[in-house]
Motif scaffolding. Structure first.
Motif, PDB file in Angstrom:
ATOM      1  N   LEU A   1       7.850   4.803   2.749  1.00  0.00           N
ATOM      2  CA  LEU A   1       8.031   3.673   1.823  1.00  0.00           C
ATOM      3  C   LEU A   1       9.008   4.016   0.690  1.00  0.00           C
ATOM      4  O   LEU A   1       9.903   3.229   0.371  1.00  0.00           O
TER       5      LEU A   1
ATOM      6  N   ASP B   1       7.055   9.758  15.792  1.00  0.00           N
ATOM      7  CA  ASP B   1       6.451  10.447  16.930  1.00  0.00           C
ATOM      8  C   ASP B   1       5.000  10.023  17.211  1.00  0.00           C
ATOM      9  O   ASP B   1       4.607   9.866  18.365  1.00  0.00           O
TER      10      ASP B   1
ATOM     11  N   THR C   1       1.111  10.727   6.299  1.00  0.00           N
ATOM     12  CA  THR C   1      -0.226  10.493   6.857  1.00  0.00           C
ATOM     13  C   THR C   1      -0.132   9.758   8.191  1.00  0.00           C
ATOM     14  O   THR C   1       0.839   9.040   8.453  1.00  0.00           O
TER      15      THR C   1
ATOM     16  N   LEU D   1       0.846  -1.196   0.000  1.00  0.00           N
ATOM     17  CA  LEU D   1       0.000   0.000   0.000  1.00  0.00           C
ATOM     18  C   LEU D   1       0.876   1.238   0.000  1.00  0.00           C
ATOM     19  O   LEU D   1       1.948   1.258   0.608  1.00  0.00           O
TER      20      LEU D   1
ATOM     21  N   GLY E   1       1.288   8.445   1.916  1.00  0.00           N
ATOM     22  CA  GLY E   1       2.046   9.657   1.565  1.00  0.00           C
ATOM     23  C   GLY E   1       3.379   9.350   0.900  1.00  0.00           C
ATOM     24  O   GLY E   1       4.002  10.230   0.304  1.00  0.00           O
ATOM     25  N   GLY E   2       3.846   8.120   1.031  1.00  0.00           N
ATOM     26  CA  GLY E   2       5.090   7.700   0.372  1.00  0.00           C
ATOM     27  C   GLY E   2       6.358   8.160   1.068  1.00  0.00           C
ATOM     28  O   GLY E   2       7.452   7.855   0.609  1.00  0.00           O
ATOM     29  N   HIS E   3       6.241   8.866   2.193  1.00  0.00           N
ATOM     30  CA  HIS E   3       7.435   9.467   2.792  1.00  0.00           C
ATOM     31  C   HIS E   3       8.211   8.531   3.712  1.00  0.00           C
ATOM     32  O   HIS E   3       9.252   8.912   4.232  1.00  0.00           O
TER      33      HIS E   3
END
Ligand SMILES: Cc1cc2nc3c(=O)[nH]c(=O)nc-3n(C[C@H](O)[C@H](O)[C@H](O)COP(=O)(O)OP(=O)(O)OC[C@H]3O[C@@H](n4cnc5c(N)ncnc54)[C@H](O)[C@@H]3O)c2cc1C
Length: 280
Positions: A36, A119, A106, A29, A32-34
């Motif tokens: 992965l 966090d 996200t 899945l 936001g890709g940040h």
């Protein structure tokens, strides 16, 4: 570095998401890709198919019901940080990296990724929240934060499951703080501490939760701190004595930024600061 080759689909319904996941056992899945995409660039993740969730309706937004916030997994850090009514969640979202990352990252991606230096997982653990996941068979199950984070980058969400909602208790009347120590501004936490404090009518500590970021392979509660404070006073001496126990039972691995002993020192200092802020 560049990623290995992969296919990409952007379904417009959850049913199509599950169909895509079933079609390729190495599918992943994408939110936001940040988290992965950086892993794909260094080839620590090599999915053959990315299933983008961004066009699936109903997966973003913030609602309040029965004393809880219900947050869609695609809700971005930037959406959380401007919602002061979310309390510690808004505060912490605003401390993640820089605005560019917060505009894409996200809450669902952060929780599913399960990085112990992140966090929001710590805040969910402190707040005793939960995620709801939909299974490939169409069923839903809730996973409490305490059971969600299992090891480094390992959560209880199965590869063919989708987080469809995050439940975050509203914690009305609780004081809160999130203290994060970084070597450079906007960096990952060397150590972070979330403190939540409910004061009783006499001003003492009716209840308290403390959770630690980057002190182990998952976010950790600090039970010794909590039991030292619960039911007692909240003067400077009591807070100092409780915070001194913040690293008890932890054995954080050394990394490029900090030795094990320095992280344990940071946990004690940041816990005192977080508790002081949470009661003011
Ligand atoms: C430069 C930089 C600095 C950063 N600094 C910080 C920081 O200080 N603190 C911090 O907390 N984070 C930090 N991050 C991480 C950032 O917050 C990520 O955006 C977040 O952790 C992952 O969210 P995402 O939406 O980008 O997820 P993605 O990268 O799209 O996905 C991450 C993982 O979650 C899975 N996934 C995504 N959505 C779902 C879902 N709904 N159900 C099931 N699985 C799902 C994906 O398959 C993937 O395995 C940083 C990132 C960068 C690039």
């Amino acid at each position: 570095m560049i990623t290995a080759e992969f296919d990409y689909v952007a379904p417009t319904s959850l049913d199509d998401v599950f169909r895509a996941l079933r079609s390729d056992e190495d599918a992943k899945l994408l939110a936001g890709g940040h988290s992965l995409l950086p892993l794909m660039k260094v080839r620590l993740a090599v999915p053959s198919l990315l299933v983008d969730l961004r066009h699936v309706p109903g997966l973003r937004g913030i609602e309040r019901a029965n004393g809880d916030w219900r947050i869609g997994p695609l809700t971005r850090h930037a959406d959380l940080q401007v919602r002061d009514d979310l309390g510690v969640l808004a505060l912490t979202a605003g401390l993640i990296a820089d605005q560019q990352v917060r505009n894409r990252g996200t809450i669902g991606g952060s929780l599913a990724h399960g990085d112990s230096a992140s966090d929001l997982p710590t805040v969910l653990v402190a707040a005793e929240g939960a995620v709801t996941v939909r299974t490939a068979a169409g069923a839903e199950r809730e996973i409490a934060a305490a059971d969600l984070f299992q090891d480094y980058l390992t959560t209880a969400v199965a590869p063919d499951e989708v987080i469809t909602s995050v439940r975050f208790p509203a914690l009305d009347g609780w004081g809160y703080a999130y203290e994060k120590f970084t070597r450079r501004a906007e960096d990952w936490a060397m150590v972070g501490v979330c403190a939540l404090v409910k004061r009783g009518p006499d001003g003492g500590c009716e209840d308290v939760r403390v959770a630690l970021t980057n002190m182990g392979s998952t976010p950790l509660r600090a039970p010794a701190v909590e039991s030292a404070l619960r039911g007692g006073g909240l003067d400077a001496g009591a807070i100092q004595a409780a915070a001194d126990q913040a690293a008890e039972g932890t054995d954080p691995p050394a990394d490029l930024n900090a030795s094990t002993e320095y992280k344990r020192h940071l946990a004690r200092v940041l816990t005192r600061r977080a508790l002081e802020r949470a009661i003011n």
